[in-house]
Design a protein around this motif. Sequence first.
Motif, PDB file in Angstrom:
ATOM      1  N   GLU A 107       0.835  -1.210   0.000  1.00 42.90           N
ATOM      2  CA  GLU A 107       0.000   0.000   0.000  1.00 42.90           C
ATOM      3  C   GLU A 107       0.867   1.257   0.000  1.00 42.90           C
ATOM      4  OE1 GLU A 107      -3.256  -0.010  -0.399  1.00 42.90           O
ATOM      5  OE2 GLU A 107      -3.239  -2.199  -0.454  1.00 42.90           O
ATOM      6  N   GLY A 108       2.044   1.144  -0.600  1.00 40.07           N
ATOM      7  CA  GLY A 108       2.984   2.244  -0.563  1.00 40.07           C
ATOM      8  C   GLY A 108       3.050   3.061  -1.843  1.00 40.07           C
ATOM      9  N   VAL A 109       4.260   3.465  -2.193  1.00 38.59           N
ATOM     10  CA  VAL A 109       4.512   4.386  -3.299  1.00 38.59           C
ATOM     11  C   VAL A 109       3.932   3.886  -4.614  1.00 38.59           C
ATOM     12  CG1 VAL A 109       6.329   5.474  -4.684  1.00 38.59           C
ATOM     13  CG2 VAL A 109       6.574   5.309  -2.186  1.00 38.59           C
ATOM     14  N   ASN A 110       4.184   2.624  -4.941  1.00 35.66           N
ATOM     15  CA  ASN A 110       3.748   2.108  -6.240  1.00 35.66           C
ATOM     16  C   ASN A 110       2.234   1.938  -6.337  1.00 35.66           C
ATOM     17  OD1 ASN A 110       6.393   1.817  -7.496  1.00 35.66           O
ATOM     18  ND2 ASN A 110       6.747   0.266  -5.932  1.00 35.66           N
ATOM     19  N   ARG A 111       1.601   1.630  -5.225  1.00 35.79           N
ATOM     20  CA  ARG A 111       0.138   1.565  -5.221  1.00 35.79           C
ATOM     21  C   ARG A 111      -0.456   2.949  -5.516  1.00 35.79           C
ATOM     22  NH1 ARG A 111      -3.972  -2.212  -5.236  1.00 35.79           N
ATOM     23  NH2 ARG A 111      -2.761  -3.462  -3.766  1.00 35.79           N
ATOM     24  N   LEU A 117      -3.141   6.282 -12.057  1.00 35.32           N
ATOM     25  CA  LEU A 117      -3.232   5.903 -13.468  1.00 35.32           C
ATOM     26  C   LEU A 117      -4.381   4.941 -13.756  1.00 35.32           C
ATOM     27  CD1 LEU A 117       0.574   5.447 -14.278  1.00 35.32           C
ATOM     28  CD2 LEU A 117      -0.876   7.446 -14.703  1.00 35.32           C
ATOM     29  N   GLY A 118      -5.173   4.627 -12.749  1.00 35.94           N
ATOM     30  CA  GLY A 118      -6.317   3.736 -12.958  1.00 35.94           C
ATOM     31  C   GLY A 118      -5.937   2.286 -13.158  1.00 35.94           C
ATOM     32  N   VAL A 119      -4.808   1.878 -12.596  1.00 35.12           N
ATOM     33  CA  VAL A 119      -4.364   0.477 -12.705  1.00 35.12           C
ATOM     34  C   VAL A 119      -5.007  -0.314 -11.571  1.00 35.12           C
ATOM     35  CG1 VAL A 119      -2.388  -1.080 -12.812  1.00 35.12           C
ATOM     36  CG2 VAL A 119      -2.194   1.246 -13.725  1.00 35.12           C
ATOM     37  N   GLN A 120      -5.680  -1.406 -11.917  1.00 40.55           N
ATOM     38  CA  GLN A 120      -6.452  -2.180 -10.946  1.00 40.55           C
ATOM     39  C   GLN A 120      -5.869  -3.581 -10.756  1.00 40.55           C
ATOM     40  OE1 GLN A 120     -10.349  -2.171 -12.724  1.00 40.55           O
ATOM     41  NE2 GLN A 120     -10.630   0.034 -12.497  1.00 40.55           N
ATOM     42  N   ASN A 121      -6.417  -4.299  -9.753  1.00 41.01           N
ATOM     43  CA  ASN A 121      -6.020  -5.679  -9.461  1.00 41.01           C
ATOM     44  C   ASN A 121      -4.494  -5.795  -9.358  1.00 41.01           C
ATOM     45  OD1 ASN A 121      -8.778  -6.550  -9.698  1.00 41.01           O
ATOM     46  ND2 ASN A 121      -8.538  -6.472 -11.923  1.00 41.01           N
ATOM     47  N   CYS A 122      -3.928  -4.914  -8.534  1.00 44.34           N
ATOM     48  CA  CYS A 122      -2.468  -4.800  -8.453  1.00 44.34           C
ATOM     49  C   CYS A 122      -1.848  -5.858  -7.552  1.00 44.34           C
ATOM     50  CB  CYS A 122      -2.096  -3.422  -7.928  1.00 44.34           C
ATOM     51  SG  CYS A 122      -2.703  -2.068  -8.948  1.00 44.34           S
ATOM     52  N   ARG A 123      -0.618  -6.204  -7.876  1.00 46.63           N
ATOM     53  CA  ARG A 123       0.200  -7.072  -7.026  1.00 46.63           C
ATOM     54  C   ARG A 123       1.651  -6.634  -7.154  1.00 46.63           C
ATOM     55  NH1 ARG A 123       3.063 -10.643 -10.104  1.00 46.63           N
ATOM     56  NH2 ARG A 123       2.277 -11.143 -12.196  1.00 46.63           N
ATOM     57  N   ILE A 124       2.451  -7.030  -6.180  1.00 43.80           N
ATOM     58  CA  ILE A 124       3.880  -6.715  -6.196  1.00 43.80           C
ATOM     59  C   ILE A 124       4.527  -7.374  -7.408  1.00 43.80           C
ATOM     60  CG2 ILE A 124       6.077  -7.028  -4.992  1.00 43.80           C
ATOM     61  CD1 ILE A 124       4.369  -5.037  -3.570  1.00 43.80           C
ATOM     62  N   GLU A 237       3.430  -9.580  -0.124  1.00 46.66           N
ATOM     63  CA  GLU A 237       3.033  -8.251   0.341  1.00 46.66           C
ATOM     64  C   GLU A 237       4.194  -7.261   0.360  1.00 46.66           C
ATOM     65  OE1 GLU A 237       0.890  -8.417   4.051  1.00 46.66           O
ATOM     66  OE2 GLU A 237       0.100 -10.386   3.579  1.00 46.66           O
ATOM     67  N   VAL A 238       5.411  -7.745   0.109  1.00 52.31           N
ATOM     68  CA  VAL A 238       6.593  -6.887   0.204  1.00 52.31           C
ATOM     69  C   VAL A 238       7.497  -7.126  -0.991  1.00 52.31           C
ATOM     70  CG1 VAL A 238       8.646  -6.324   1.561  1.00 52.31           C
ATOM     71  CG2 VAL A 238       6.514  -6.895   2.725  1.00 52.31           C
ATOM     72  N   GLY A 239       7.926  -6.060  -1.643  1.00 55.85           N
ATOM     73  CA  GLY A 239       8.832  -6.217  -2.771  1.00 55.85           C
ATOM     74  C   GLY A 239       8.861  -4.979  -3.645  1.00 55.85           C
ATOM     75  N   SER A 240       9.461  -5.115  -4.806  1.00 55.53           N
ATOM     76  CA  SER A 240       9.703  -3.976  -5.688  1.00 55.53           C
ATOM     77  C   SER A 240       8.677  -3.906  -6.822  1.00 55.53           C
ATOM     78  CB  SER A 240      11.102  -4.084  -6.291  1.00 55.53           C
ATOM     79  OG  SER A 240      12.083  -4.140  -5.276  1.00 55.53           O
ATOM     80  N   GLY A 241       8.277  -2.694  -7.162  1.00 55.44           N
ATOM     81  CA  GLY A 241       7.387  -2.486  -8.293  1.00 55.44           C
ATOM     82  C   GLY A 241       5.992  -3.022  -8.065  1.00 55.44           C
ATOM     83  N   MET A 242       5.139  -2.818  -9.063  1.00 55.50           N
ATOM     84  CA  MET A 242       3.759  -3.298  -8.984  1.00 55.50           C
ATOM     85  C   MET A 242       3.239  -3.487 -10.401  1.00 55.50           C
ATOM     86  SD  MET A 242       0.804  -1.889  -6.426  1.00 55.50           S
ATOM     87  CE  MET A 242       1.536  -2.821  -5.077  1.00 55.50           C
TER      88      MET A 242
END
Length: 365
Positions: A107-111, A117-124, A237-242
Amino acid sequence: MKLRELTSFLESIAPPAYQEDYDNSGLIVGYQDMEIKGALISLDCTESIIDEAIEHGLNLIISHHPIVFKGLKKFNGKNYVERVVIKAIKHDIAIFAIHTNLDHVSEGVNRKICDKLGVQNCRILSPKSGILRKVVTFSPLESAEMVRKAMFAAGAGHIGNYSECSFNADGIGTFKAMEGTDPFVGEIGKQHLEQEVRIEMIYPAYLEKKILAAMHEVHPYEEVAYDLYTLNNLFSEVGSGMIGSLESDRDELDFLNFIKEKLGAKVIRHTALRSKKIRRVAVCGGSGSFLLQNAISAGADIFITADFKYHEFFDAEGKLIIADVGHFESEQFTQELLLELITENFPNFALRLTIQNTNPVNYLI
């Protein structure tokens, strides 16, 4: 309130253990027991940011980028880092940074970028491994629920969107209490058989001391038996990018213009268009070229990030579009994210978003 109240909250959202080795997140200037009157939120901490805090009577600066990345041996004011630290100390202003640890949480910077930008169903995009552990302990039947609850409350047993996860198996434990002991059950000098529950839980490594302390506090045994295991599992739940998806397909040029508008980018450096629709979107705030292959493997149509070098653009090989929007442009909404998080939990605390544009890069249009 005391500074530690606010820093403890922020570190519960983005634990310092999740930052990269090179990073320097946390309290850089100040002390945890100081009284804070208000905070200025910024992406960077520069001299003009310190001046703005002074002007508005705020004695805390919360920045995304740390002002100090490596040790300072002298404070002569010969560069902006030394001058910022000197001025902050002189005016009793604390500086707190929350950098790659905030980048790495779901739920950080990339989220925040995805939301814009309207990007949905996100994951790391690239989950971290080696930061999960498992604890196994053994409890008498009548105490098992109490032990589980204490460990859950300390942070154990979270898997994805599920909490209070554990595995339990009944068995028989044996022990013989020696002289000088005070056993919960059994007699000194005689072997005892006890119906026990084997309790297993997963937890993030940084919570280990807290979880073990909670377990020991409620466990009825004088000597608590437990095993600890380091896991190689990826921590989703933890890592780089999304990475996620748009609600509907977008034309490439149309979507690039949309990105430019939403991020206020003066220019977007990008690879050749592929004459394909955009649906799967990968993002990484800040310098994200190291995630290019992850974005390709995840089936992204476009990878939005910053700081790509000339030769790295070739590595896309037509498999996706690289969209380099600029470092500041990709992370600017971190300020808004921090404002929202703090306001929600400390509604009566004085907060201010900086009016300074700290982007060191300028464009001649």
